[in-house]
Design a protein around this motif. Structure first.
Motif: not given
Ligand code: HAM
Length: 419
Positions: A28-35
């Motif tokens: 979730x963190x990787x996904x949101x941060x990249x977004x």
């Protein structure tokens, strides 16, 4: 068994059953941060001790009591990182990131940290944080983006019972006047203060504000409010943040005593508290630190960030179901005769290469035991291979959801699952 070696107090092993939950958070963190346009940074586990002394502050609990510091074989003073903002700023300066990557750098991290605190539930000596640092903007929009970013991740993770505490500790200049009045305020109460607070009165009186000693908390009820000392610009900055949060329907409490335990903050400070964690309720801390880059040798650069404690978030989420399924297709090979195993192993290699999850019992156990494994592994299909099947180059495939069973050619297994 007295010869056994155990892990060190305040550290823990994460076994596969729990690492599923870690992966859920990390993904979730990787996904949101990249977004949101943040790029991952990874820094070394150890740094020069001086880095933390200069940034977090010699008088802070972290530097004065909690650091794992040591001399290496060449007599260098090193420290296992107790936090990540300082290492990230060190890297930002060292790699001249402003010149190479532009005037606004947005970075995030997921890493482990080390503090020699008294271990208890939610307080470890090795723990993990995810966090973000936005370097280059002095404007309150950036503070808002940082706060919204972590709130967004918390919402996606399913964290419900949280409360946001927010304050402004002002710029260095406006803080000086406040410090003077705070010292005057404490003067008549000096005798009642703890030894640590007496020392802090000389070195950093603001730190007394977050005292946990009941007698001092009582005295603090009448302490001057830092808000009254903020400059016009500080107030404008703070009010922008508060009014934006209000207009976005985000509930928060202003906590005039929220000064945070690290010395580098200026203007905005915030914490997010969860009522599902127990006594160590802070699951996130952050704020603005406009003079840190300069203090570490870079040119004046404003910045703001946060870090959230993953171990505590997991305590808050412990009652929630976190799905273990990574793929809907998982296969257990059930083999009747060990003599076919070499042929089966090369087939498994093929199946795994094509992305299927395949379980195979290397203990050469009974059919019953292999079936038990299939249940334990919650597979969708079993492939049954007996001597009759192998002689005819066939296998039986059973779909455990529909209970349908089909016989196909051994060489067709891959195609069957592709369909
Ligand atoms: P911090 O408040 O020291 O801030 O830590 C942030 C979070 O890490 C805490 O709210 C807590 O959830 C977790 N944490 C801290 N100590 C422990 C521990 N011993 N065991 C388990 N969890 C712990 C910082 O570290 C700043 N660098 C945050 C920041 C980033 N400020 C600006 N940018």
């Amino acid at each position: 068994m007295k010869n056994n070696i155990y892990s060190i107090k305040g550290t823990k092993d994460i076994l596969p059953i729990d690492s599923i939950k870690w992966k859920f958070i990390e993904n979730k963190v990787h996904q949101t941060m990249e977004n949101w346009g943040f790029g991952q940074i990874r820094t070394p586990v150890f740094e020069k001790t001086q880095l933390f002394k200069r940034s977090v502050g010699e008088e802070s609990d972290i530097v004065s009591k909690q650091m794992y510091s040591f001399k290496d074989q060449s007599e260098n003073d090193l420290t296992l990182r107790p936090e990540l903002t300082a290492p990230v700023m060190r890297a930002y300066i060292q790699h001249n990131m402003e010149r190479h990557y532009g005037s606004l750098n947005k970075l995030y991290y997921i890493d482990s940290l080390y503090r020699q605190e008294r271990p208890q539930a939610g307080r470890l000596r090795e723990f993990s944080q995810f966090g973000a640092e936005a370097i280059g903007s002095k404007n309150p929009e950036q503070d808002i983006e940082i706060i919204f970013l972590v709130l967004n991740i918390f919402k996606d993770l399913g964290l419900d019972n949280i409360n946001i505490l927010i304050n402004s500790v002002g710029s260095i200049e406006s803080r000086e006047n406040y410090k003077k009045d705070l010292i005057n305020f404490f003067e008549p109460h000096k005798k009642k203060l703890s030894e640590t607070s007496k020392k802090r009165l000389q070195t950093n009186p603001l730190r007394i504000l977050d005292s946990k000693i009941p007698e001092e908390i009582e005295i603090l009820k009448n302490a001057p409010d830092i808000f009254d000392y903020l400059s016009k610009n500080d107030k404008e900055h703070f009010n922008f943040i508060l009014s934006t949060m209000k207009s976005c329907n985000i509930k928060f409490s202003r906590d005039p005593k929220l000064v945070r335990g690290l010395d580098y903050y200026s203007r905005t400070t915030f914490e997010i508290i969860s009522s599902d964690v127990g006594s160590q309720s802070a699951i996130c801390g952050g704020g603005r630190y406009d003079s840190l880059v300069e203090k570490l040798g870079g040119k004046p650069t404003p910045a703001v960030g946060f870090a959230a404690g993953i171990d505590r978030i997991l305590i808050a989420l412990s009652k929630k179901e976190i799905s273990q399924k990574t793929s809907s297709l998982a296969i257990q090979i059930i083999c009747f005769e060990d003599i076919f195993n070499h042929k089966i192993l090369s087939k498994i290699l093929e199946l795994r290469k094509s992305g299927l999850i395949v379980y195979f019992d290397t203990l050469r156990r009974s059919i019953k035991a292999q079936m038990r494994e299939a249940n334990k592994n919650k597979v969708s299909h079993v492939i049954i291979i007996g001597s009759h099947e192998m002689e005819n180059n066939k296998v039986q495939i059973k779909d455990l959801n529909s209970s349908k069973q089909v016989e196909i050619d051994f060489d067709e297994i891959n195609n069957y699952f592709k369909k």
